[in-house]
Design a protein around this motif. Structure first.
Motif, short mmCIF file in Angstrom:
data_model
loop_
_atom_site.label_atom_id
_atom_site.label_comp_id
_atom_site.label_asym_id
_atom_site.label_seq_id
_atom_site.Cartn_x
_atom_site.Cartn_y
_atom_site.Cartn_z
N CYS A 442 34.65 30.34 42.27
CA CYS A 442 33.98 30.75 43.50
C CYS A 442 34.37 32.21 43.77
O CYS A 442 34.99 32.84 42.93
N LYS A 443 34.01 32.72 44.91
CA LYS A 443 34.18 34.13 45.26
C LYS A 443 33.58 34.98 44.11
O LYS A 443 32.54 34.63 43.58
N MET A 444 34.28 36.04 43.67
CA MET A 444 33.68 36.89 42.63
C MET A 444 33.81 36.27 41.24
O MET A 444 33.37 36.87 40.26
N SER A 445 34.42 35.09 41.12
CA SER A 445 34.57 34.47 39.79
C SER A 445 33.31 33.74 39.35
O SER A 445 33.27 33.23 38.22
N GLY A 446 32.32 33.65 40.21
CA GLY A 446 31.04 33.16 39.69
C GLY A 446 30.29 32.14 40.51
O GLY A 446 30.64 31.82 41.65
N LEU A 447 29.25 31.63 39.86
CA LEU A 447 28.28 30.71 40.45
C LEU A 447 27.98 29.60 39.47
O LEU A 447 27.85 29.86 38.27
N GLY A 448 27.84 28.37 39.94
CA GLY A 448 27.40 27.28 39.07
C GLY A 448 28.55 26.70 38.26
O GLY A 448 29.68 27.20 38.32
N LYS A 449 28.26 25.65 37.53
CA LYS A 449 29.31 24.94 36.78
C LYS A 449 28.93 24.77 35.32
O LYS A 449 27.76 24.53 35.00
N GLU A 450 29.97 24.81 34.46
CA GLU A 450 29.82 24.34 33.09
C GLU A 450 30.64 23.06 32.94
O GLU A 450 31.12 22.51 33.94
#
Ligand code: NAD
Length: 470
Positions: A442-450
């Motif tokens: 979350c935050k600047m580490s990203g969007l969505g899931k793998e």
């Protein structure tokens, strides 16, 4: 090695040299793809959509099982290629290949479990006697853009769930280490319809932008730096996006922790792949009550690590991906020491090798704490108690994963509730990842899931079907 477009290996007169990060020797040359190559790859993927869609889940699953078998047969040579390509110590490359083989297996299994849902339409007035259900359908063409540090498993984390969900793929591996992904594409192609998987090579700013802005692409699944992730999100338009970006993950060790285990975990978590791991331990947050005892063990364990030739099975820490990356780490450490941090071990560079480094008395405002340092460096921040630990852990723009060592359930629960991250790992470092778990920041580490099941969810769309009584 060549590009793969529409089931054919494509070479070009213009090449990019690929060098071994350890000794700088040229190990291969890959084609420098251009706009025309990207256009051809996208057109092939666009044509293959229908063929894939016409296949049954059973057929898709069998193809993935076939790929699983073939990758298993090639595991030794793939591990060697990872080490040559990105400088990862051979024992860790073997582990990456084993994980990749498992990731394919998970995808083969999951491809048969793409379920819709029955909707109780009669829960609303007007829905009496109406049948409603959802179907999960492929998105179409998925663009997979991958980084250098796990060149095989991270490519498989995108390609395999995309194919499992009957999407075609255009893969663009990192030009810092493209060889393993190209070999993987060549192996996979044999089991897939023509054009279902395409792999193009070339510079990010040219062919990357072409892929990201193409109307043929329905989804972009990107893993890499925050900087390029932000660039992609600005230019992607209405495409679905998964962004797996940089991390600055904390390891918290509290006064009630098993110090022995925590110190061992800190070493593996900080220096795995020479610190070039998105979920690597990038900040060590220590309770003052146990700091000295922990540091003594941490430093002593770190000094035992073997740094050197990644092809040597004894090597624990290999080179950084290139000299520029090593110099960047060196400069950041030197700057921190000039600003008052205390160097406990390491701090030396030789070419692309950087010695595992521990810095004590680091101030939270220093760059080494505020930004991701993609190298074998552990800055220590001392705190008093769980409240301060959580505050310090949350004090950066990143939020990928976090690890906490404590034997106190209340402290663990506070961390679980209050730390801003995609995952909290209790009594292991942030580097803990099973390939089936939901993964993403979350935050600047990203969007969505793998994590295969979750990647498939993000690579399908829901269609509602409503059947009214006559
Ligand atoms: P990078 O951002 O430099 O490159 C990643 C990919 O983007 C490469 O394939 C590159 O060629 C491509 N690219 C560059 N410019 C582009 C453009 N304009 N359009 C499209 N694609 C473009 O990252 P890197 O140096 O290869 O990898 C290191 C970074 O990746 C670190 O920040 C690390 O934390 C992050 N990472 C994140 C995860 C995760 O799962 N969150 C996993 C591994 C690495």
């Amino acid at each position: 090695m060549d590009m793969l477009i529409n089931g054919k290996l494509i070479d070009k007169p213009e090449k990019i040299e690929i060098r071994n990060p350890f000794n700088n020797k040229v190990i291969d040359r890959v084609p420098q793809g251009n706009h025309e190559d990207v256009k051809n790859a996208l057109a092939a993927a666009n044509r293959a959509k229908k063929t894939l869609n016409d296949l049954s889940s059973r057929e898709i699953s069998e193809s993935l099982y076939g790929i699983h078998e073939e990758l298993s047969k090639n595991s030794k040579s793939l591990a060697k290629l990872i080490t040559l390509d990105c400088g990862k110590p051979i024992k860790d490359s073997i582990e990456e290949v084993n994980r990749s083989i498992q990731t394919i297996l998970l995808s083969a299994e999951e491809s048969k479990r793409i379920y819709g849902e029955t909707i109780p339409m009669d829960a609303c007035a007007g829905g009496e006697n109406v049948i409603g259900f959802t179907m999960r359908l492929p998105l179409g063409v998925v663009a997979a853009i991958t980084p250098f540090n796990y060149p095989l498993n991270l490519a498989i984390h995108k390609v395999a769930p995309a194919i499992a969900a009957k999407n075609s793929v255009v893969l663009k591996p990192s030009m810092k280490a493209p060889l393993t992904a190209l070999k993987m594409a060549e192996i996979m192609d044999f089991y897939l319809p023509e054009g279902a998987l395409n792999a193009v090579t070339g510079h990010g700013r040219t062919i990357g932008d072409e892929i990201v802005t193409s109307p043929v692409v329905n989804k972009i699944s990107f893993t890499g730096s925050v900087e390029i992730g932000e660039h992609i999100s600005k230019h992607a338009g209405m495409k679905k996006l998964t962004l797996e970006l940089g991390g600055n993950d904390p390891l918290i060790v509290l006064e009630d922790a098993d110090i022995e285990k925590a110190a061992e975990a800190a070493v593996r978590g900080s220096y795995l792949n020479a610190g070039q791991v998105c979920i690597g331990v990038k900040r060590v947050i220590l309770d003052n009550k146990i700091a000295d005892e922990f540091i003594q063990k941490f430093v002593s364990n770190t000094k035992k690590l073997v740094t050197g030739d990644p092809m040597d099975p004894e090597t624990d820490v290999g080179p950084l991906i290139n000299k520029g990356a090593a110099i960047e780490v060196e400069n950041r450490v030197n700057e921190s020491v000039n600003d008052g941090a205390e160097l406990l071990c390491g701090g030396k560079r030789g070419g692309t090798l950087y010695m595992p480094t521990i810095l004590d008395n680091v101030d939270s405002k220093m760059k080494i704490v505020q930004y991701e340092t993609f190298g074998p460096v552990s800055p220590i921040i001392r705190i008093n108690g769980i409240d301060e630990a959580v505050k310090v852990a949350n004090n950066t723009k990143y939020g990928l994963q976090a690890g906490i060592f404590t034997n106190n359930i209340n402290n663990a629960m506070k961390a679980v509730k209050e730390i801003e991250a995609g995952g909290i790992i209790v009594n292991k470092p942030s580097t803990y990842r099973m390939d089936n778990m939901p993964f993403g920041g979350c935050k600047m580490s990203g969007l969505g899931k793998e994590g295969i099941k979750y990647a498939i969810e993000d690579m399908t769309k829901t269609k509602i079907v409503v059947i009214n009584p006559l």
